[in-house]
Design an enzyme around this catalytic site. Structure first.
Site, short mmCIF file in Angstrom:
data_model
loop_
_atom_site.label_atom_id
_atom_site.label_comp_id
_atom_site.label_asym_id
_atom_site.label_seq_id
_atom_site.Cartn_x
_atom_site.Cartn_y
_atom_site.Cartn_z
N ARG A 50 0.73 -1.16 0.15
CA ARG A 50 -0.05 0.22 -0.14
C ARG A 50 1.05 1.28 0.05
O ARG A 50 2.10 1.30 0.39
CB ARG A 50 -0.81 0.14 1.18
CG ARG A 50 -0.13 -0.09 2.68
CD ARG A 50 -1.11 0.07 3.74
NE ARG A 50 -1.47 -1.28 4.05
CZ ARG A 50 -2.15 -1.78 5.18
NH1 ARG A 50 -2.68 -1.00 5.79
NH2 ARG A 50 -2.49 -3.07 5.09
N ASP A 52 0.25 5.40 1.19
CA ASP A 52 -0.38 6.29 2.12
C ASP A 52 -1.28 7.42 1.33
O ASP A 52 -0.90 7.55 0.26
CB ASP A 52 0.54 6.81 3.22
CG ASP A 52 0.54 6.04 4.21
OD1 ASP A 52 -0.01 5.06 4.49
OD2 ASP A 52 1.41 6.40 5.20
N ARG A 204 9.36 7.69 5.32
CA ARG A 204 9.30 9.30 5.94
C ARG A 204 10.01 9.56 7.16
O ARG A 204 10.61 10.74 7.29
CB ARG A 204 7.74 9.60 6.00
CG ARG A 204 7.15 9.27 4.49
CD ARG A 204 5.60 9.30 4.35
NE ARG A 204 4.90 10.40 5.29
CZ ARG A 204 3.86 10.44 5.61
NH1 ARG A 204 2.77 9.37 5.31
NH2 ARG A 204 3.11 11.36 6.34
#
Lengths: 259, 259
Positions: A50, A52, A204
């Site tokens: 996935r 975000d 991140r």
């Protein structure tokens, strides 16, 4: 039943991420809808992982199974005419049933782009983190190199992670000054990280930590200690989603891909 | 009263063009609103020339007069914090009252970007015309060179033009394959046209004609005849707005610009 593998790029700005959610407007929903419009079939699209909300993809990889007899080489155009213009299928091929977009992936590369100029680039504002304060890019390169290799990345993982193991391998890292080749990208830097897998928010949080190093608030030599501490960094260090792009997913030649 | 000159970039996607319109959401409105929020004054912003709905600017130039005593070097940041994120002031300076953003302009450069790959680039879809069919870029370069010099450009001007004279000078043209320098731009071409002024839809009609040449439906040697005919080309030749960017406006050193 045939299995199709596709390479998909998307601008994640308008979406609640890749994966289907109860109230979400997601990339997966749009892809499944395009297949339904094209073939009439309800399929489940499986991705390499996935992404975000707000995160982009240059080369996301998906697979799904279909009874449709449409030749593989016609799928990209057929899907694109049924997809919104912020999702584009770049390539489609038939693969063996043993191929799995997620489990067969050998390496993934993420790119994080930082615009280090005084003002943001108006055309690329949804794909670049604008950071007007000066950054020490050499120190950031050094910090990033400390993350290469096999490590327990608990420190660079959301405290909410429920993964059994936080051990991952980063094979390669690189920071390019894009302005070296293209004058329109003066002052724009792209951080590449290639690994065998990534934890939730890992890239991140790495970028957020690199920015602290670049600003001189941390030394690059602290990275090994941070890794060893196995203590999740503060959430506020997580760099904003819009600078992140899933760049490429690689599968090795023995992955059942029929070419 | 002081006169301020500013260089402004914007993503024209969300706007009905530069110039204020009765029902329009325009760049000019946003700039005037930002000045009002900053100083309390109602000003009239004058640009080097309007841009149409969907057209972008890398270096639009504006001027306006203000009583405000805010130093010139603080205007860009002050304006940007009051502007939407698709409009960015890049530079502000105080100029002489004789400076006029439109009348003092000596040359303007427009750029038109064409993505000639099979699929569009999802991140740049609002700034590139996607043209998947092959184009003969050498023939297009040749056609473009025929437009250099002083000509009556009636053939490349909307039939609705009300301008007294259609004579303009194109000083320089160039077509770059952006992929020569940057791998992410493989198959992407940028057409640059620099002149002393442009008629309504002129660049977009030139690009539409170049595409006809590139597709082999016209020869580059027809350009001189088309110019001589002084007969507006068909409107459907007007290339789509979103590929167009006002790249740069130049003023000569004697234009009253105080540096």
């Amino acid at each position: 039943m045939r299995r199709l593998k596709m390479i998909v790029s998307y601008d994640g700005t308008a979406y609640s991420g890749f994966q289907t959610q109860p109230h979400g407007n997601t990339i997966q929903d749009k892809l499944e809808l395009a297949v339904k419009l094209l073939t009439g079939d309800t399929v489940k699209v499986v991705s390499s992982g996935r992404t975000d909300a707000g995160v982009h993809a240059r080369g996301q990889v998906i697979h799904f199974d279909t009874e449709s007899r449409i030749p593989a080489e016609r799928w990209a155009i057929a899907m694109n005419s049924r997809l919104p213009d912020d999702i584009v299928v770049l390539e489609a091929q038939e693969v063996d049933q043993s191929f799995h977009a997620r489990y067969s992936a050998k390496t993934k590369t993420y790119a994080y782009t930082i615009n280090n100029n005084k003002f943001p680039d108006v055309m690329r504002r949804k794909q670049e983190l604008h950071h007007p304060r000066p950054l020490d890019w050499e120190a950031m390169r050094e910090a990033l190199r400390h993350l290469e290799g096999e490590h327990d990345f608990t420190s660079f993982c959301s405290a909410r992670s429920t993964q059994a193991s936080h051990v991952r391998t980063i094979y390669r890292t690189r920071i390019d000054h894009l302005g070296d080749r293209h004058p329109d990208y003066q002052g724009v830097y792209r951080i590449f990280v290639t690994g065998n897998g990534f934890l939730y928010n890992m890239v991140r949080m790495i970028v957020g930590t690199l920015i602290e190093v670049g600003e001189g608030r941390r030394s690059s030599s602290e990275i090994p200690e941070i890794l060893e501490a196995r203590n999740p960094m503060h959430e506020k260090l997580t760099a904003m989603a819009h600078g992140l792009t899933l760049w490429e997913v690689r599968y090795d030649s023995g992955d059942g891909t029929a070419t």
